[in-house]
Design an enzyme around this catalytic site. Structure first.
Site, short mmCIF file in Angstrom:
data_model
loop_
_atom_site.label_atom_id
_atom_site.label_comp_id
_atom_site.label_asym_id
_atom_site.label_seq_id
_atom_site.Cartn_x
_atom_site.Cartn_y
_atom_site.Cartn_z
N LYS A 88 33.36 -8.21 67.44
CA LYS A 88 32.03 -7.68 67.10
C LYS A 88 31.06 -8.82 66.77
CE LYS A 88 28.78 -4.71 66.05
NZ LYS A 88 28.79 -3.62 65.08
N LYS A 109 23.06 -9.00 57.74
CA LYS A 109 24.43 -8.97 57.20
C LYS A 109 25.43 -9.47 58.23
CE LYS A 109 26.74 -5.27 57.58
NZ LYS A 109 27.75 -4.66 58.48
N THR A 166 31.32 -2.71 60.41
CA THR A 166 31.28 -4.12 60.79
C THR A 166 31.34 -4.92 59.50
OG1 THR A 166 30.01 -3.74 62.79
CG2 THR A 166 29.91 -5.95 61.87
#
Lengths: 295, 295
Positions: free
Chosen positions: B175, B243, B100
């Site tokens: 995502k 993150k 990701t």
């Protein structure tokens, strides 16, 4: 003990109350009904319910009275008003408030009723208009445990699950928790759809892609498709959600809690209402988020 | 065309990468492996994978290279570094980043690869370590549609669903949408549990009471029970979620979007990390919320 001769009172015949009352009526119980707008009770009267002109009149002749009202001030006046339930209710009767209202108000009703040897139950529901029509609601009940248990034959006619949550007000507290989770999922789903559209993704494909995983939720399954076809009809109305979030926020403050997600949700949903979507479904949040472009 | 002689490269053998790579290895493909910490690849080498000392060495001898890395700076150096994939990869090869990372970085990798006639796919996943072990991940794929389709026999070994989302970077965008929904459900569920405990409700009964209705979500089903038994082991680690939320926020700003729920989630999860829970599961959010009492 409840049997087929138990006299049921029902106050509040809106989008939720009318079908719930109809289930009890069609189960064969004698039902007396009252609502602020008589026309909205007419179908129930046609189906065999007796009309009563005031809450006090309902209380006078019924063993168990249910209330299903929209706003806390209605609950306040139906219980405490001059023609309300509490001045008229006889000892030994049971009052069941299925409205979503404040835990503090539920406790106040409980305490006032207890002085007259009247038992009360706060029993808000989730499941919306569809759950009301299909008798698949979830009930979160607060009050005396035995009293809640004794109501089971009636709850069985309108709900799939009844959860006993604790003393008076606990059903309302559980409903507030329900609304906190719903608020989080609404913000997450609406922001995801705004992001997706801006990023050029196909929003229907996105929903299908993320549904099976950790993003899976009722809101994604049920409301994201409505947003994707621009359907903002209520399900659950913005103005009622604002009311619920306001109650949750007041109770949180009262308990000394700071809940930033709830604060944000309340703020956003007041903007949604202010933007003219008060009587739209809660998925109308997406309108406010779409308009929130960076300066 | 992929056949059993297709040479697979795999870079990144952490909690996600190692089991994903193992599925390809046990399917019979020849696999070369590299990771920052050689010890974490040892089980794969013992099972028949060839060790390679640098990403460039992997690129040299493989037809299709997968990367599954924790942080964008690792992705950056594995692709663009002196001993990275892009300086070494041959025309016609395929690079698949399942990390990701940012949609912008995915597009930069795509463009740099295209200059060398190398195809890339961004293919982040959801489903966590359990999904990786059980080969039940969901893949959100961006890049050339035919290239994504051609990888299906490999994806089939590690995932249950592959959704094609659009051009390079679209898998990462999807995502980010997934993480936006997850962020909303996390805040809602954690605030509900903090409220419930303070209101004196039984938190396990609460979860059971509200699960069947509009509050239903993966987080309530899977993480609320962990919170209720004080289990903060990761599933998905706070530092990785920080993150991801940071990437989503950067991309939202880049697109001119203001997403207040995302801003709140990023702020809260940085506090969670700062409070020492960086390597706990995302359900550790509840610690920060519990500490947030009113002044």
């Amino acid at each position: 003990m409840i049997d087929i001769n138990t006299r049921i009172g029902w106050i509040g015949t809106g989008v939720m109350g009318a079908p719930m009352c109809a289930h009890l009526l069609s189960a064969g119980f004698p039902v007396c009904v009252h609502s602020r707008t008589r026309a909205r009770a007419q179908a129930l009267v046609d189906a065999g319910a007796c009309w009563r002109g005031t809450p006090a009149d309902v209380a006078g002749g019924c063993d168990i009275v249910f209330t299903m009202l929209g706003m806390p001030d209605e609950v306040e006046s139906v219980y405490f008003g001059e023609q309300g339930l509490l001045p008229a209710v006889q000892p030994g009767r049971v009052l069941v408030d299925m409205s979503t209202t404040s835990p503090s108000l539920s406790r106040r009703i409980h305490d006032a009723a207890a002085e007259k040897a009247v038992r009360t139950v706060d029993a808000p529901v989730s499941g919306g208009d569809v759950g009301a029509r299909n008798a698949t609601l979830t009930v979160m009940a607060g009050g005396d445990r035995d009293t809640v248990a004794s109501l089971q034959p009636l709850f069985d006619r309108i709900a799939r699950v009844v959860s006993y949550m604790g003393a008076a007000g606990s059903g309302q507290h559980a409903k507030m928790c329900n609304q906190l989770v719903v608020a989080g999922t609404m913000i997450g789903v609406c922001e995801a759809l705004v992001y997706a559209a801006r990023a050029g993704l196909d929003c229907e494909e996105l929903v299908e892609a993320i549904r099976p995983g950790a993003a899976g939720c009722w809101t994604l399954d049920n409301l994201a498709p409505r947003i994707n076809r621009d359907d903002y009809a209520p399900g659950f109305m913005v103005e009622h959600f604002v009311k619920d979030l306001g109650i949750a926020l007041d109770e949180a403050y009262r308990m000394g809690l700071k809940l930033p997600g709830l604060e944000l949700a309340f703020d956003l949903y007041r903007q949604v209402r202010h933007s003219g979507y008060g009587r739209s479904g809660t998925q109308a949040l997406v309108h406010v988020l779409r308009a929130m472009l960076m300066e």
